[in-house]
Design a protein around this motif. Structure first.
Motif, PDB file in Angstrom:
ATOM      1  N   LEU A  43      -6.140 -16.926 -11.164  1.00 50.80           N
ATOM      2  CA  LEU A  43      -5.011 -16.100 -10.760  1.00 50.80           C
ATOM      3  C   LEU A  43      -3.950 -16.113 -11.855  1.00 50.80           C
ATOM      4  O   LEU A  43      -3.516 -17.175 -12.304  1.00 50.80           O
ATOM      5  CB  LEU A  43      -4.410 -16.619  -9.452  1.00 50.80           C
ATOM      6  CG  LEU A  43      -3.289 -15.777  -8.840  1.00 50.80           C
ATOM      7  CD1 LEU A  43      -3.847 -14.469  -8.295  1.00 50.80           C
ATOM      8  CD2 LEU A  43      -2.576 -16.555  -7.737  1.00 50.80           C
ATOM      9  N   LEU A  98       0.875  -6.394  -6.023  1.00 49.29           N
ATOM     10  CA  LEU A  98      -0.575  -6.311  -6.203  1.00 49.29           C
ATOM     11  C   LEU A  98      -0.933  -4.917  -6.697  1.00 49.29           C
ATOM     12  O   LEU A  98      -0.225  -3.950  -6.409  1.00 49.29           O
ATOM     13  CB  LEU A  98      -1.307  -6.585  -4.882  1.00 49.29           C
ATOM     14  CG  LEU A  98      -0.922  -7.837  -4.108  1.00 49.29           C
ATOM     15  CD1 LEU A  98      -1.730  -7.915  -2.812  1.00 49.29           C
ATOM     16  CD2 LEU A  98      -1.126  -9.086  -4.943  1.00 49.29           C
ATOM     17  N   GLU A 115      -6.299 -12.418  -4.205  1.00 54.37           N
ATOM     18  CA  GLU A 115      -4.846 -12.280  -4.372  1.00 54.37           C
ATOM     19  C   GLU A 115      -4.132 -12.423  -3.033  1.00 54.37           C
ATOM     20  O   GLU A 115      -3.097 -13.096  -2.938  1.00 54.37           O
ATOM     21  CB  GLU A 115      -4.534 -10.927  -5.015  1.00 54.37           C
ATOM     22  CG  GLU A 115      -5.012 -10.823  -6.456  1.00 54.37           C
ATOM     23  CD  GLU A 115      -5.144  -9.391  -6.944  1.00 54.37           C
ATOM     24  OE1 GLU A 115      -5.580  -9.197  -8.098  1.00 54.37           O
ATOM     25  OE2 GLU A 115      -4.807  -8.460  -6.185  1.00 54.37           O
ATOM     26  N   LEU A 305       0.831 -10.399  -9.225  1.00 54.69           N
ATOM     27  CA  LEU A 305      -0.351 -11.250  -9.086  1.00 54.69           C
ATOM     28  C   LEU A 305      -1.587 -10.480  -9.512  1.00 54.69           C
ATOM     29  O   LEU A 305      -1.753  -9.310  -9.168  1.00 54.69           O
ATOM     30  CB  LEU A 305      -0.527 -11.701  -7.639  1.00 54.69           C
ATOM     31  CG  LEU A 305       0.243 -12.935  -7.155  1.00 54.69           C
ATOM     32  CD1 LEU A 305       1.737 -12.745  -7.318  1.00 54.69           C
ATOM     33  CD2 LEU A 305      -0.095 -13.238  -5.693  1.00 54.69           C
ATOM     34  N   SER A 306      -2.435 -11.146 -10.249  1.00 51.65           N
ATOM     35  CA  SER A 306      -3.678 -10.508 -10.688  1.00 51.65           C
ATOM     36  C   SER A 306      -4.775 -11.560 -10.785  1.00 51.65           C
ATOM     37  O   SER A 306      -4.649 -12.530 -11.545  1.00 51.65           O
ATOM     38  CB  SER A 306      -3.471  -9.835 -12.056  1.00 51.65           C
ATOM     39  OG  SER A 306      -4.672  -9.251 -12.504  1.00 51.65           O
ATOM     40  N   TYR A 307      -5.821 -11.385  -9.976  1.00 48.66           N
ATOM     41  CA  TYR A 307      -6.953 -12.310 -10.033  1.00 48.66           C
ATOM     42  C   TYR A 307      -7.944 -11.778 -11.066  1.00 48.66           C
ATOM     43  O   TYR A 307      -8.494 -10.693 -10.924  1.00 48.66           O
ATOM     44  CB  TYR A 307      -7.632 -12.437  -8.677  1.00 48.66           C
ATOM     45  CG  TYR A 307      -8.706 -13.508  -8.650  1.00 48.66           C
ATOM     46  CD1 TYR A 307      -8.381 -14.836  -8.448  1.00 48.66           C
ATOM     47  CD2 TYR A 307     -10.045 -13.170  -8.840  1.00 48.66           C
ATOM     48  CE1 TYR A 307      -9.353 -15.824  -8.430  1.00 48.66           C
ATOM     49  CE2 TYR A 307     -11.028 -14.151  -8.831  1.00 48.66           C
ATOM     50  CZ  TYR A 307     -10.677 -15.474  -8.630  1.00 48.66           C
ATOM     51  OH  TYR A 307     -11.652 -16.448  -8.640  1.00 48.66           O
TER      52      TYR A 307
END
Length: 343
Positions: A43, A98, A115, A305-307
């Motif tokens: 993440l 997101l 996420e 947030l970025s997975y």
């Protein structure tokens, strides 16, 4: 003796090449195994407040005179100190951002699920989740799962805002409607609350060339319409019935989250631009995601947030080769263009 010496030299070279190939294969196998063991991804979190601040300060530094810039910095520092004192050390609200860029299979769901899981460990009803959504829809089951991930946010009592800058249609709108608020750019495309399925049938072509195609099933409706077999009216009716059932479920889902919609009026498969969608109550406000997030960054801590999924050795190698080919083709095309048009 000379023959034996030449043969020994040849044999040594051959053995060297074979050993080198074996070593390379062993290294590749080890790397692949390590990649499989590592798996998963990680993440990434970026504070967008810092990004906006850097943009602002960069422009101020380039435009303002030194004296004015110094006075501005002093004023900003005082304002920040006063605001902190007024808050009494109270934690700012947080906004979690997101991104979902949807394809026909809703492949981005794999990242979205992680996420959402991560942010729900920390987010509270005081916070907010903002989804920047772009999708023209796709497979029912794929977008159904993606929508279910967003429903987790609503069930946790965390406010969800969906921003549509370009398109949220069909399965994309199924996701968007879960937001407590939907913000749309004036010319974004929204709607397409409908279900479609299409496939070619080459049965007559095969028959013309004396080619038989057998379809064996166990269960009356195991196969309704086929590409190669002869389709029947009964099969068509069943297929249409399945589409109608899916459409009805789609409509109920949308109405559950947006009861203010005149569902029979807008569930026709049509799409509307943002300005018209506002009149149909498909969206709540005309505003771009950039404008909204810049506003929120003035009063809250905004985190993107970025997975990031870990790529396998094969994928990294493929992407690298693809990039090299793209650069070569672009360079070739540019040279060709200059030779044809600029000389």
């Amino acid at each position: 003796m000379e023959f034996l010496a030449d043969y020994a030299g040849f044999l040594a070279k051959t053995i060297t090449v074979v050993v080198a190939i074996v070593i390379v294969l062993v290294v590749i196998a080890a790397l692949r195994g390590r990649g499989r063991r590592g798996g998963g991804g990680h993440l990434e979190v970026h504070k967008l407040n810092d990004f906006y601040k850097e943009l602002r300060e960069r422009l101020q530094h380039s435009v303002l005179e030194k004296a004015k810039l110094k006075a501005l910095r002093k004023s900003e520092a005082k304002s920040a100190k006063d605001a902190k004192k007024k808050k009494g050390g109270e934690q700012k609200n947080r906004v979690y951002v997101l991104d979902f860029d949807g394809d026909i299979k809703a492949s981005a769901t794999e990242q979205l699920r992680h996420e959402v899981t991560a942010l729900l460990t920390l987010a509270t009803p005081r916070d907010e989740v903002v989804l920047r959504l772009e999708s023209g829809g796709g497979m029912v089951h794929g977008y159904g799962l993606a929508a279910s991930q967003l429903a987790r946010i609503r069930q946790a009592g965390v406010p969800l805002t969906v921003c549509v800058d370009k398109v949220a249609a069909s399965g994309g709108y199924m996701m968007a409607c879960i937001g407590e608020r939907i913000l749309s750019a004036p010319f974004a495309i929204l709607g397409s609350i409908g279900v479609v399925a299409q496939l070619p049938n080459v049965h007559r072509l095969l028959k013309k060339h004396d080619v038989d195609f057998e379809v064996l099933t166990a269960g009356e409706y195991k196969r309704t319409l086929t590409v190669f077999g002869e389709n029947t009216e009964k099969g068509r009716e069943k297929f249409q019935e399945d589409l109608e059932t899916t459409h009805e479920l789609f409509k109920r889902f949308v109405v559950h989250y947006r009861p203010q919609l005149a569902i029979d009026e807008i569930a026709t498969g049509e799409v509307w631009l943002g300005q018209a969608a506002l009149g149909k109550k498909l969206v709540d406000e005309l505003k771009t995601s950039d404008e909204y997030l810049a506003e929120r960054a003035r009063e809250a801590d905004v985190y993107q947030l970025s997975y990031v999924q870990k790529k396998s050795i094969q994928e990294r190698f493929g992407v690298g080769i693809s990039g090299v080919i793209d650069r070569v083709l672009v360079t070739w095309w540019e040279r060709l263009g200059r030779s044809r048009f600029w000389q």
